[in-house]
Scaffold this motif. Structure first.
Motif, PDB file in Angstrom:
ATOM      1  N   ALA A   4      50.890 104.551  76.817  1.00 23.59           N
ATOM      2  CA  ALA A   4      51.893 103.487  76.840  1.00 23.59           C
ATOM      3  C   ALA A   4      52.688 103.490  78.146  1.00 23.59           C
ATOM      4  O   ALA A   4      52.934 102.434  78.751  1.00 23.59           O
ATOM      5  CB  ALA A   4      52.839 103.649  75.646  1.00 23.59           C
ATOM      6  N   GLY A   5      53.085 104.677  78.610  1.00 23.13           N
ATOM      7  CA  GLY A   5      53.831 104.754  79.863  1.00 23.13           C
ATOM      8  C   GLY A   5      53.000 104.351  81.062  1.00 23.13           C
ATOM      9  O   GLY A   5      53.479 103.678  81.985  1.00 23.13           O
TER      10      GLY A   5
ATOM     11  N   TYR B  14      44.004 100.239  88.168  1.00 23.89           N
ATOM     12  CA  TYR B  14      44.463  98.885  88.502  1.00 23.89           C
ATOM     13  C   TYR B  14      45.710  98.937  89.394  1.00 23.89           C
ATOM     14  O   TYR B  14      45.878  98.104  90.289  1.00 23.89           O
ATOM     15  CB  TYR B  14      44.762  98.097  87.231  1.00 23.89           C
ATOM     16  N   THR B  15      46.577  99.904  89.136  1.00 27.57           N
ATOM     17  CA  THR B  15      47.742 100.069  90.007  1.00 27.57           C
ATOM     18  C   THR B  15      47.292 100.358  91.436  1.00 27.57           C
ATOM     19  O   THR B  15      47.879  99.858  92.406  1.00 27.57           O
ATOM     20  CB  THR B  15      48.636 101.208  89.495  1.00 27.57           C
TER      21      THR B  15
ATOM     22  N   MET C 220      58.706 104.215  88.750  1.00 26.77           N
ATOM     23  CA  MET C 220      59.088 103.747  87.423  1.00 26.77           C
ATOM     24  C   MET C 220      58.029 104.135  86.390  1.00 26.77           C
ATOM     25  O   MET C 220      58.359 104.583  85.284  1.00 26.77           O
ATOM     26  CB  MET C 220      59.270 102.231  87.450  1.00 26.77           C
ATOM     27  N   GLN C 221      56.781 103.970  86.758  1.00 30.74           N
ATOM     28  CA  GLN C 221      55.701 104.316  85.834  1.00 30.74           C
ATOM     29  C   GLN C 221      55.735 105.797  85.475  1.00 30.74           C
ATOM     30  O   GLN C 221      55.629 106.173  84.299  1.00 30.74           O
ATOM     31  CB  GLN C 221      54.355 103.965  86.463  1.00 30.74           C
ATOM     32  N   ARG C 222      55.884 106.652  86.464  1.00 30.10           N
ATOM     33  CA  ARG C 222      55.882 108.089  86.216  1.00 30.10           C
ATOM     34  C   ARG C 222      57.078 108.510  85.362  1.00 30.10           C
ATOM     35  O   ARG C 222      56.949 109.337  84.464  1.00 30.10           O
ATOM     36  CB  ARG C 222      55.877 108.855  87.545  1.00 30.10           C
ATOM     37  N   LEU C 223      58.245 107.951  85.667  1.00 29.00           N
ATOM     38  CA  LEU C 223      59.430 108.326  84.897  1.00 29.00           C
ATOM     39  C   LEU C 223      59.312 107.872  83.437  1.00 29.00           C
ATOM     40  O   LEU C 223      59.640 108.633  82.513  1.00 29.00           O
ATOM     41  CB  LEU C 223      60.679 107.714  85.535  1.00 29.00           C
ATOM     42  N   LEU C 224      58.839 106.651  83.224  1.00 24.86           N
ATOM     43  CA  LEU C 224      58.676 106.157  81.862  1.00 24.86           C
ATOM     44  C   LEU C 224      57.614 106.952  81.109  1.00 24.86           C
ATOM     45  O   LEU C 224      57.767 107.257  79.916  1.00 24.86           O
ATOM     46  CB  LEU C 224      58.326 104.675  81.873  1.00 24.86           C
ATOM     47  N   THR C 225      56.530 107.291  81.795  1.00 22.53           N
ATOM     48  CA  THR C 225      55.468 108.073  81.154  1.00 22.53           C
ATOM     49  C   THR C 225      55.983 109.445  80.749  1.00 22.53           C
ATOM     50  O   THR C 225      55.746 109.910  79.628  1.00 22.53           O
ATOM     51  CB  THR C 225      54.265 108.215  82.100  1.00 22.53           C
TER      52      THR C 225
END
Length: 514
Positions: free
Chosen positions: A216-217, A165-166, A188-193
């Motif tokens: 979740a990330g 979806y991204t 942001m997605q990669r860092l949070l994951t």
């Protein structure tokens, strides 16, 4: 036509009026057509922005991979890598070339973007559900560690499917020339994951905890992308979605879809086959070496994302050839010295990152994989170049040639030689794919002048071998090699394609002024 980074020195065409209906900011024009702007410094800065975000994101995922390899053990790390491979193969179904079709059609007729985005999201949802159902029904073939491993594997597969979806919102951002926004989302997605996954690993939650954190990330990406895209004024037009519109969206996508499937098979089937024919431990060793290949593939993705809208807006063969050469030049500047580093110091890099066990058994695999990023990038970009004017069977024929080579050699060699055979076959298959695309796609993309494009990177990398082969610690050897490489690359490029150096200077000058 100017070459290299210098895309054009002429003023960009104005945007048409009817873009106002899409973005709320641009003026309308005849028939809703808006050629994507052709600005050399803007394109170079966009590529560098995307590249910088991808570098940080890839480094965060590399840290996650290293942590998983060291804290899970070889077998569970192999199970994690296998689930990722299965997820990537499953994601081919919802991807199926739709993103390229949306970019190609919306770049030529921008007023259709909102409708195309809604159709893309609707079609993707249907296929995500189907893909996950198929993988879930085949859990006996998609797990390595019993019931718990199957549950963790399904969570990882779900995360990979959600990431598609991204990619849908990335397509809209490419048409709007707002890819910097999506680069921030991706980062942001990669860092949070990575942060959530590392927390799970340090919490000793095992493979299942890692899988939950990974999912979740990953979900942060599509949710944030949807919000930011809507704020640009490009909300999906759900009223435009109908059975007829979905049929139109699918028209011609099967060619791109099959080509995408082949590229993903070339990318992931080796890991799956090692799991089938050898064992979890072999998958873990191979995955460690493969991660050093995979970490750099963002350069090819960035080149395609930046250049494909420019190709698709006016897909004349000379123009497509120009951008293809530009993309290959961008990739060679990174991939050729990287391959040189892995050939000269591969054992040391593996030992520092993953440990002695991975280094002793994976160095040979890494040597065979070292050229693969360049061939992958060339084939990935060429697959977009060939379809810039629309789907064509040439892309399909090229993919089938590479698929036959890959599957045939993997089936013949992996049972006996394991990861070494997989590494050799991966590199050879990408080379075959790139060659087939260039040969069969000449009428659409011209014939890229590869010797001219590759010469600066090859010459500079040859010179950089000296400090890498010298009996020096890794850090000073890298510094010496980098200094020699940059100086030689600039010197050779100034002779073969001075426009590249000129545009880089202009870009840096603007950055200093701002």
């Amino acid at each position: 036509m100017q070459r290299g980074w210098a895309l054009s020195e002429e003023p960009a065409d104005p945007h048409p009026d009817d873009i106002r209906a899409t973005t709320g900011r641009r003026r309308a024009g005849p028939a809703g057509r808006r050629p994507v702007q052709d600005r050399p410094v803007h394109t170079a800065r966009t590529a560098l922005t995307l590249g910088a975000a991808e570098i940080v994101g890839k480094l965060s995922m590399l840290v996650l991979t290293v942590g998983a390899a060291r804290m899970l053990g070889v077998a569970d790390f192999g199970a994690f890598s296998y689930a990722l491979a299965v997820g990537m193969l499953a994601a081919v179904l919802p991807m199926w070339g739709y993103d390229a079709v949306v970019i190609q059609r919306a770049s030529a007729e921008s007023t259709r973007l909102r409708a195309l985005l809604a159709e893309l999201l609707a079609m993707r949802t249907l296929l995500v559900v189907l893909a996950f159902a198929v993988v879930g029904a085949l859990t006996g073939l998609t797990s390595l560690s019993g019931r718990q491993g199957a549950a963790a594997g399904l969570l990882i597969v779900a995360a990979v499917l959600m990431d598609t979806y991204t990619e849908a919102y990335r397509s809209a951002a490419a048409v709007l020339e707002r890819q910097g926004m999506m680069a921030i989302v991706h980062l942001m997605q990669r860092l949070l994951t990575a942060g959530a996954a590392l927390a799970a690993l340090f919490g000793d939650t095992g493979l299942t905890g890692l899988a939950v954190a990974f999912l979740a990330g990953t979900l942060v990406g599509p949710l944030t992308a949807a919000v930011l895209t809507r704020r640009t004024g490009v909300a999906p037009d759900w009223h435009a979605v109908s059975r007829a519109s979905l049929v139109r969206l699918n028209r011609g996508t099967w060619i791109i879809g099959v080509a995408s499937l082949v590229l993903m098979v070339l990318f992931r089937i080796d890991t799956v086959m090692i799991a089938w024919f050898v064992d979890d431990r072999a998958v873990g060793i191979y995955a460690a070496a493969y991660r050093l290949l995979e970490t750099t593939l963002f350069v090819g993705f960035v080149a395609a994302r930046v250049l494909f809208p420019l190709m698709a807006s006016t897909p004349e063969p000379k123009r497509v050839q120009h951008y293809t050469e530009l993309g290959i030049s961008m990739m060679a500047a990174v991939y050729v010295p990287y391959a040189t580093l892995l050939w000269c110091r591969g054992h040391g890099v593996l030992r520092i990152l993953f440990g002695t066990q991975f280094a002793d058994e994976g160095t040979g695999m890494l040597a065979w994989l070292a050229p693969a990023p360049l061939f992958f990038g060339m084939s990935y970009l060429a697959s977009f170049s060939v379809v810039a004017a629309g789907p064509t069977l040439r892309a399909l024929y090229s993919s089938l040639v590479a698929l036959v080579v890959n599957l045939g050699l993997n089936l013949a060699l992996i049972p006996r030689y394991g990861g070494l055979a997989a590494a050799f076959t991966t590199t050879l298959s990408y080379a075959v794919y790139a060659a087939a695309l260039i040969l069969l796609g000449r009428t659409r993309m011209g014939t890229p002048r590869l010797p001219r494009v590759l010469l600066p990177a090859v010459a500079a990398s040859a010179l950089a071998c000296a400090p890498l082969l010298a009996p020096l610690p890794l850090a000073p050897a890298l510094l010496g090699a980098a200094a020699l490489y940059v100086a030689c690359w600039l010197l050779v490029t100034q002779r073969t394609d001075p426009h590249q150096v000129q545009v880089l200077r202009r870009m840096l000058r603007r950055r200093r002024l701002t």
